[in-house]
Design an enzyme around this catalytic site. Structure first.
Site, PDB file in Angstrom:
ATOM      1  N   ASP A 160      -9.052  -0.711  15.371  1.00 57.31           N
ATOM      2  CA  ASP A 160     -10.565  -0.607  13.488  1.00 57.31           C
ATOM      3  C   ASP A 160     -11.774   0.009  14.052  1.00 57.31           C
ATOM      4  O   ASP A 160     -12.392  -0.790  13.567  1.00 57.31           O
ATOM      5  CB  ASP A 160     -10.292  -2.070  13.162  1.00 57.31           C
ATOM      6  CG  ASP A 160      -9.106  -2.607  13.086  1.00 57.31           C
ATOM      7  OD1 ASP A 160      -8.392  -2.084  12.542  1.00 57.31           O
ATOM      8  OD2 ASP A 160      -9.082  -3.540  12.789  1.00 57.31           O
ATOM      9  N   ILE A 185      -0.234  -1.407  18.418  1.00 57.38           N
ATOM     10  CA  ILE A 185      -1.551  -0.685  18.702  1.00 57.38           C
ATOM     11  C   ILE A 185      -0.786   0.679  18.966  1.00 57.38           C
ATOM     12  O   ILE A 185       0.002   1.003  19.619  1.00 57.38           O
ATOM     13  CB  ILE A 185      -2.009  -1.117  20.498  1.00 57.38           C
ATOM     14  CG1 ILE A 185      -2.167  -3.094  20.039  1.00 57.38           C
ATOM     15  CG2 ILE A 185      -3.329  -0.788  20.955  1.00 57.38           C
ATOM     16  CD1 ILE A 185      -3.684  -3.338  19.594  1.00 57.38           C
ATOM     17  N   ASN A 231       1.115  -1.332   0.083  1.00 59.26           N
ATOM     18  CA  ASN A 231       0.039   0.059   0.072  1.00 59.26           C
ATOM     19  C   ASN A 231       0.951   1.106  -0.028  1.00 59.26           C
ATOM     20  O   ASN A 231       0.619   2.396  -0.689  1.00 59.26           O
ATOM     21  CB  ASN A 231      -0.819   0.281   1.407  1.00 59.26           C
ATOM     22  CG  ASN A 231      -1.765  -0.891   1.336  1.00 59.26           C
ATOM     23  OD1 ASN A 231      -2.876  -1.206   0.299  1.00 59.26           O
ATOM     24  ND2 ASN A 231      -2.035  -2.627   1.893  1.00 59.26           N
ATOM     25  N   HIS A 271      -8.457  -1.012   6.561  1.00 63.49           N
ATOM     26  CA  HIS A 271      -8.610  -2.249   6.998  1.00 63.49           C
ATOM     27  C   HIS A 271      -9.223  -3.225   5.697  1.00 63.49           C
ATOM     28  O   HIS A 271     -10.544  -2.382   5.444  1.00 63.49           O
ATOM     29  CB  HIS A 271      -9.510  -1.542   8.326  1.00 63.49           C
ATOM     30  CG  HIS A 271      -9.376  -3.573   8.418  1.00 63.49           C
ATOM     31  ND1 HIS A 271      -9.182  -3.653   9.341  1.00 63.49           N
ATOM     32  CD2 HIS A 271     -10.473  -4.288   8.772  1.00 63.49           C
ATOM     33  CE1 HIS A 271      -9.342  -5.021  10.322  1.00 63.49           C
ATOM     34  NE2 HIS A 271     -10.349  -5.678   9.552  1.00 63.49           N
TER      35      HIS A 271
HETATM   36  C1  GRF Z   1      -2.682  -4.677   4.299  1.00 70.50           C
HETATM   37  O1  GRF Z   1      -3.970  -5.893   4.431  1.00 70.50           O
HETATM   38  C2  GRF Z   1      -3.546  -3.912   4.868  1.00 70.50           C
HETATM   39  O2  GRF Z   1      -5.177  -3.874   5.021  1.00 70.50           O
HETATM   40  C3  GRF Z   1      -3.567  -4.748   6.103  1.00 70.50           C
HETATM   41  O3  GRF Z   1      -2.394  -5.470   6.184  1.00 70.50           O
HETATM   42  C4  GRF Z   1      -1.636  -5.663   4.584  1.00 70.50           C
HETATM   43  C5  GRF Z   1      -0.645  -4.466   4.850  1.00 70.50           C
HETATM   44  O4  GRF Z   1      -0.327  -4.996   3.099  1.00 70.50           O
HETATM   45  N1  GRF Z   1      -3.974  -3.952   8.085  1.00 70.50           N
HETATM   46  P1  GRF Z   1       1.061  -4.114   3.004  1.00 70.50           P
HETATM   47  O5  GRF Z   1       2.974  -4.183   4.258  1.00 70.50           O
HETATM   48  O6  GRF Z   1       1.057  -2.560   1.911  1.00 70.50           O
HETATM   49  O7  GRF Z   1       1.942  -5.233   1.311  1.00 70.50           O
END
Ligand code: GRF
Length: 171
Positions: free
Chosen positions: A133, A81, A15, A98
């Site tokens: 969350d 956290i 991401n 999330h």
């Molecule tokens: C994603 O699915 C995010 O929503 C979750 O952990 C994953 C992280 O993926 N909380 P990346 O490190 O961005 O590849």
């Protein structure tokens, strides 16, 4: 006013990678682990990268963020956290990505659990509050459920990457 983002990661950073396409908005990457693959992505993009000590000194982190002029934090796969004191001390917005249609399936293994329950899959971006969350949902996208968990997960992750890019481009 354009936000100055810090992106917090713990792992692969797919991401983060999607967001780095528009990297003038991203001033800092913060990783909870020195082993996170995402660090390679931020370094390659030339974005300052901070690896948090263990245990995390949240006060120090807040000061560092201030020194970078950060006024928005995007938690993108950050697996720690966040303490209440950090949330209240930070002068800006904190949002989290999330992989479920919150408020359904908070916590870990959300995609797997929703898939097993045959419930709709999707992704959410929400405001961060001390409860994990939870917090106001800013945007959600539903994704298709395919035959296998793996292919459905793939669609969720694609949708996450599109969504984070859109959110960060808009702000
Ligand atoms: C994603 O699915 C995010 O929503 C979750 O952990 C994953 C992280 O993926 N909380 P990346 O490190 O961005 O590849």
């Amino acid at each position: 006013m354009k936000k100055k983002w810090a992106v917090f990661i713990s792992g692969t950073g797919s991401n983060l990678n999607a967001m780095l396409d528009i990297r003038e908005n991203i001033r800092l990457v913060v990783s909870s682990s020195s082993q996170a693959l995402g660090i390679l992505k931020s370094k390659r993009a030339g974005v300052p990268t901070l690896i948090l000590p263990k245990p995390i000194d949240w006060n120090q982190l807040n000061q560092t963020l201030e020194s970078f002029g950060i006024n928005a934090i995007f938690l993108a796969g950050f697996m720690k956290i966040i303490p209440e004191s950090f949330i209240s001390d930070f002068k800006g917005t904190i949002i989290n990505l999330h992989p479920s249609l919150l408020p359904d399936y908070p916590g870990l293994k959300s995609i797997e659990k929703a898939f097993q329950d045959q419930k709709p899959l999707g992704v959410s971006v929400h405001q961060v509050i001390p409860e994990v969350d939870a917090g106001e949902i800013l945007v959600q996208r539903r994704t298709e459920t395919l035959q296998s968990l793996e292919s459905s997960e793939f669609l969720v992750h694609l949708s996450e990457q599109r969504l984070v890019r859109e959110v960060i481009a808009k702000c």
